[in-house]
Design an enzyme around this catalytic site. Structure first.
Site, PDB file in Angstrom:
ATOM      1  N   TYR A  45     -12.902  -2.036  12.535  1.00 33.78           N
ATOM      2  CA  TYR A  45     -13.320  -0.794  11.899  1.00 33.78           C
ATOM      3  C   TYR A  45     -14.787  -0.475  12.133  1.00 33.78           C
ATOM      4  CZ  TYR A  45      -8.939  -0.603   9.310  1.00 33.78           C
ATOM      5  OH  TYR A  45      -7.612  -0.518   8.982  1.00 33.78           O
ATOM      6  N   ASN A  47      -1.846 -10.836   8.426  1.00 33.20           N
ATOM      7  CA  ASN A  47      -2.848  -9.799   8.578  1.00 33.20           C
ATOM      8  C   ASN A  47      -4.163 -10.288   7.981  1.00 33.20           C
ATOM      9  OD1 ASN A  47      -3.692  -6.910   9.068  1.00 33.20           O
ATOM     10  ND2 ASN A  47      -4.171  -7.109   6.880  1.00 33.20           N
ATOM     11  N   GLU A  48      -5.193 -10.386   8.816  1.00 33.09           N
ATOM     12  CA  GLU A  48      -6.548 -10.662   8.349  1.00 33.09           C
ATOM     13  C   GLU A  48      -6.648 -11.837   7.380  1.00 33.09           C
ATOM     14  OE1 GLU A  48      -8.229  -7.048   6.778  1.00 33.09           O
ATOM     15  OE2 GLU A  48      -8.121  -6.036   8.707  1.00 33.09           O
ATOM     16  N   TRP A 106      -4.941   3.071  11.872  1.00 33.02           N
ATOM     17  CA  TRP A 106      -4.781   2.861  10.425  1.00 33.02           C
ATOM     18  C   TRP A 106      -5.338   4.084   9.735  1.00 33.02           C
ATOM     19  CZ3 TRP A 106      -2.339  -0.737   7.481  1.00 33.02           C
ATOM     20  CH2 TRP A 106      -2.512  -0.577   6.098  1.00 33.02           C
ATOM     21  N   GLU A 147      -5.541   1.800  -1.485  1.00 31.58           N
ATOM     22  CA  GLU A 147      -6.570   1.067  -0.746  1.00 31.58           C
ATOM     23  C   GLU A 147      -7.064  -0.146  -1.560  1.00 31.58           C
ATOM     24  OE1 GLU A 147      -7.461   0.783   2.242  1.00 31.58           O
ATOM     25  OE2 GLU A 147      -9.388  -0.206   2.052  1.00 31.58           O
ATOM     26  N   TRP A 148      -6.121  -1.001  -1.922  1.00 26.75           N
ATOM     27  CA  TRP A 148      -6.430  -2.279  -2.574  1.00 26.75           C
ATOM     28  C   TRP A 148      -7.362  -2.096  -3.769  1.00 26.75           C
ATOM     29  CZ3 TRP A 148      -2.681  -5.120  -0.905  1.00 26.75           C
ATOM     30  CH2 TRP A 148      -2.246  -4.979   0.411  1.00 26.75           C
ATOM     31  N   GLU A 154      -5.235  -2.376  14.102  1.00 24.08           N
ATOM     32  CA  GLU A 154      -5.755  -1.391  13.148  1.00 24.08           C
ATOM     33  C   GLU A 154      -7.104  -0.884  13.654  1.00 24.08           C
ATOM     34  OE1 GLU A 154      -6.133  -2.544   8.990  1.00 24.08           O
ATOM     35  OE2 GLU A 154      -4.183  -3.551   9.041  1.00 24.08           O
ATOM     36  N   ARG A 196       3.662  -0.124  13.010  1.00 21.91           N
ATOM     37  CA  ARG A 196       3.307  -1.411  12.429  1.00 21.91           C
ATOM     38  C   ARG A 196       3.420  -1.303  10.911  1.00 21.91           C
ATOM     39  NH1 ARG A 196      -2.137  -4.048  11.017  1.00 21.91           N
ATOM     40  NH2 ARG A 196      -1.377  -6.079  10.400  1.00 21.91           N
ATOM     41  N   HIS A 247       1.085  -9.341   4.629  1.00 15.66           N
ATOM     42  CA  HIS A 247      -0.065  -8.453   4.470  1.00 15.66           C
ATOM     43  C   HIS A 247      -0.471  -8.498   2.987  1.00 15.66           C
ATOM     44  CE1 HIS A 247      -2.184  -4.807   6.458  1.00 15.66           C
ATOM     45  NE2 HIS A 247      -2.772  -4.987   5.292  1.00 15.66           N
ATOM     46  N   GLN A 252       0.800  -1.223   0.000  1.00 19.52           N
ATOM     47  CA  GLN A 252       0.000   0.000   0.000  1.00 19.52           C
ATOM     48  C   GLN A 252       0.836   1.277   0.000  1.00 19.52           C
ATOM     49  OE1 GLN A 252      -2.682  -1.715   3.284  1.00 19.52           O
ATOM     50  NE2 GLN A 252      -4.089  -0.424   2.151  1.00 19.52           N
ATOM     51  N   ASN A 276      -7.914  -6.150  14.304  1.00 19.05           N
ATOM     52  CA  ASN A 276      -8.225  -5.041  13.398  1.00 19.05           C
ATOM     53  C   ASN A 276      -9.720  -4.829  13.448  1.00 19.05           C
ATOM     54  OD1 ASN A 276      -5.575  -5.041  12.644  1.00 19.05           O
ATOM     55  ND2 ASN A 276      -5.930  -5.585  10.498  1.00 19.05           N
TER      56      ASN A 276
HETATM   57  C1  GBH Z   1      -7.823  -3.527   6.576  1.00 16.46           C
HETATM   58  O1  GBH Z   1      -8.819  -4.418   6.146  1.00 16.46           O
HETATM   59  C2  GBH Z   1      -6.502  -3.860   5.909  1.00 16.46           C
HETATM   60  O2  GBH Z   1      -5.673  -4.607   6.781  1.00 16.46           O
HETATM   61  C3  GBH Z   1      -5.791  -2.653   5.399  1.00 16.46           C
HETATM   62  O3  GBH Z   1      -4.749  -3.056   4.565  1.00 16.46           O
HETATM   63  C4  GBH Z   1      -6.777  -1.757   4.713  1.00 16.46           C
HETATM   64  O4  GBH Z   1      -6.173  -0.669   4.077  1.00 16.46           O
HETATM   65  C5  GBH Z   1      -7.742  -1.248   5.770  1.00 16.46           C
HETATM   66  O5  GBH Z   1      -8.365  -2.319   6.383  1.00 16.46           O
HETATM   67  C6  GBH Z   1      -8.860  -0.372   5.234  1.00 16.46           C
HETATM   68  O6  GBH Z   1      -9.707  -1.098   4.404  1.00 16.46           O
HETATM   69  O7  GBH Z   1     -15.674  -6.061  -0.396  1.00 16.46           O
HETATM   70  O8  GBH Z   1     -17.122  -4.316   0.498  1.00 16.46           O
HETATM   71  O9  GBH Z   1     -15.916  -5.799   2.014  1.00 16.46           O
HETATM   72  C7  GBH Z   1     -10.108  -4.170   6.698  1.00 16.46           C
HETATM   73  C8  GBH Z   1     -11.125  -5.078   6.068  1.00 16.46           C
HETATM   74  C9  GBH Z   1     -11.348  -5.792   3.841  1.00 16.46           C
HETATM   75  C10 GBH Z   1     -12.637  -3.980   4.615  1.00 16.46           C
HETATM   76  C11 GBH Z   1     -11.754  -5.477   2.444  1.00 16.46           C
HETATM   77  C12 GBH Z   1     -12.999  -3.633   3.198  1.00 16.46           C
HETATM   78  C13 GBH Z   1     -13.291  -4.532   0.983  1.00 16.46           C
HETATM   79  C14 GBH Z   1     -14.617  -3.944   0.719  1.00 16.46           C
HETATM   80  N1  GBH Z   1     -11.376  -4.638   4.700  1.00 16.46           N
HETATM   81  N2  GBH Z   1     -13.022  -4.812   2.390  1.00 16.46           N
HETATM   82  S1  GBH Z   1     -15.916  -5.135   0.710  1.00 16.46           S
END
Ligand code: GBH
Length: 448
Positions: free
Chosen positions: A302, A165-166, A386, A393-394, A342, A72, A118, A16, A300
């Site tokens: 959110y 990670n996750e 985080w 952001e992936w 996170e 981290r 990760h 990232q 982690n």
């Molecule tokens: C974390 O994942 C990650 O460890 C980190 O790299 C990332 O930047 C951060 O969160 C913020 O996203 O398909 O609608 O579920 C948290 C879990 C996994 C939530 C992927 C969002 C994709 C959208 N995340 N998910 S969805």
């Protein structure tokens, strides 16, 4: 409110932020491959990201200005071992990059918290063995060799290791619904086998550290799981309570039961999945190998289901959810030490430095963490924001900003500027404080 020895931290991950996707002999990862195939938002990639491969010294200064005692970050496996298999050779410039980063952190009095995986698997392992789907043991061995190399090389200075990670996200999004790299679609079955080899790989890495390095290096090693809180709509209707329990088992218990609980998958999960699909079995010996293989519960967190929204469709602001989840982890897994590895919230690409949404989010969530510690006796030892800076952001590319620092992605220098939330976070971390009782009440009672 002062909690002594509390680890304040902020986080990033290799793909990232680093950029330098093929610099100095780095191998291709599944995320390089996935983004080059145009599988993320706007065809965006982490080819350059925040250029932290070149600007790591600047990053360390950002951390220093935040007054955090920990950072981290993750190691890119293909930067260290380009094909993923150690017998094919290591990439010395990649090894040196992390040596330099670690030394720079320590010179600034910041302790490294290092994630070994990760999400950026070497592409060669995906091509040759189907990555985490491999059930022959090759992938487990490759990960074991890689982690052994990292403990040997960096363990004199790194005292806090996170294996994965996750893993839920790797299994579910990478090998289930295919929204993330490697984009393998197998929701009914592959997903459980990917998780299976990740759990075994984690256990191997733990035992290598435990048997060979712990005594001399004196560090800790564990795993980080992502978990939302699933609040039942009512507590009096059994159907809702059971739905909440099922959600927690499928999302968190899947990995937490083998590692922090019985050593095996949750019964409720096996029962539900086996009705339609083949669900992998853990042998008696494997259960013993899994059980107790984490010195701490890396969490982690959110969001919870479902309240105020954010720039990310999946992320709702529910501060009290973290407190309930912490209590649930304490009760379900025998009061483990917990590090929150996170927690954070996103804004849109067009948003700037006045990130009140993030200040409020941190204020409210950290307040609930404090209550979990003080009022519920949950053993939380650390908290990680985080992210240190806006980054890739992936699958969402650069469209969501999670940073305490704003990054100018059109500037070739990738200038980083502190947002409002950076100075707020600094006021907590620098004073080893959560926040003043007055503010706490105002936000707790005022908003919810
Ligand atoms: C974390 O994942 C990650 O460890 C980190 O790299 C990332 O930047 C951060 O969160 C913020 O996203 O398909 O609608 O579920 C948290 C879990 C996994 C939530 C992927 C969002 C994709 C959208 N995340 N998910 S969805």
């Amino acid at each position: 409110q002062y909690v002594s020895d509390f680890a304040w931290s902020s986080a990033t991950s290799a793909y990232q932020i680093e950029g330098g996707w093929n610099a100095d002999g780095k191998g291709e990862s599944i995320w390089d491959n996935f983004t080059h195939a145009g599988r993320s938002h706007n065809n965006e990639t982490g080819d350059d990201a925040c250029l932290s491969y070149y600007k790591y010294k600047d990053d360390v200064q950002l951390l220093r200005n935040l007054s955090v005692g920990y950072y981290r970050f993750s190691l890119s496996w293909p930067r260290i071992i380009p094909t993923g298999e150690i017998n094919d050779g290591i990439n010395q410039p990649g090894v040196d990059y992390y040596n330099n980063l670690i030394d720079e952190l320590l010179a600034n009095n910041i302790q490294p918290m290092v994630t070994l995986y990760h999400w950026d698997l070497p592409q060669a392992l995906q091509d040759k063995y189907e990555g985490w789907l491999d059930q022959s043991g090759i992938i487990v061995k490759a990960f074991a060799d890689y982690t052994d190399f990292c403990f040997k090389t960096y363990g004199d200075r790194v005292k806090f290791w996170i294996t994965f990670n996750e893993p839920f996200i790797t299994a579910q999004l990478g090998y289930g619904v295919a929204a993330f790299a490697p984009g393998h679609y197998s929701p009914g079955e592959g997903v459980y086998y990917a998780a299976h080899s990740i759990i075994k790989s984690h256990a191997q890495a733990y035992h290598i550290y435990n048997n060979t390095y712990r005594e001399s290096q004196k560090g800790q090693i564990g795993i980080t799981l992502n978990s939302n809180w699933a609040d039942p709509m009512t507590r009096t209707d059994l159907e809702h309570v059971e739905a909440s329990q099922r959600n927690l088992a499928f999302a968190t218990g899947w990995f937490a039961d083998p590692i922090f609980g019985t050593g095996d998958y949750p019964d409720i999960m096996r029962y539900n999945v086996s009705t339609f699909y083949l669900f992998p079995k853990l042998s008696k010996a494997e259960k013993l190998l899994n059980k107790g293989t984490s010195d701490f519960f890396g969490l982690n967190h959110y969001t919870s289901h479902l309240w105020l929204s954010s720039a990310s469709t999946w992320l709702y602001q529910v501060p009290w959810g973290i407190r309930k989840l912490l209590i649930w982890i304490k009760r379900t897994y025998g009061d483990p030490v917990i590090y929150i590895t996170e927690n954070g919230i996103s804004e849109h690409f067009s948003d700037g430095l006045d990130d009140d949404i993030r200040v409020n989010y941190y204020k409210n969530y950290i307040n609930e963490v404090l209550k979990a510690i003080k009022e519920d006796d949950v053993n939380v030892k650390g908290y990680t924001a985080w992210s240190l800076m806006d980054n890739f952001e992936w699958a969402e590319g650069y469209s969501e900003r999670f940073g305490l620092h704003w990054v100018n992605f059109t500037d070739p220098e990738r200038t980083r500027i502190p947002k409002k939330s950076a100075s707020y976070y600094r006021s907590l971390a620098g004073n080893h404080e959560f926040k003043s009782p007055r503010e706490r009440d105002e936000f707790h009672y005022g908003t919810f």
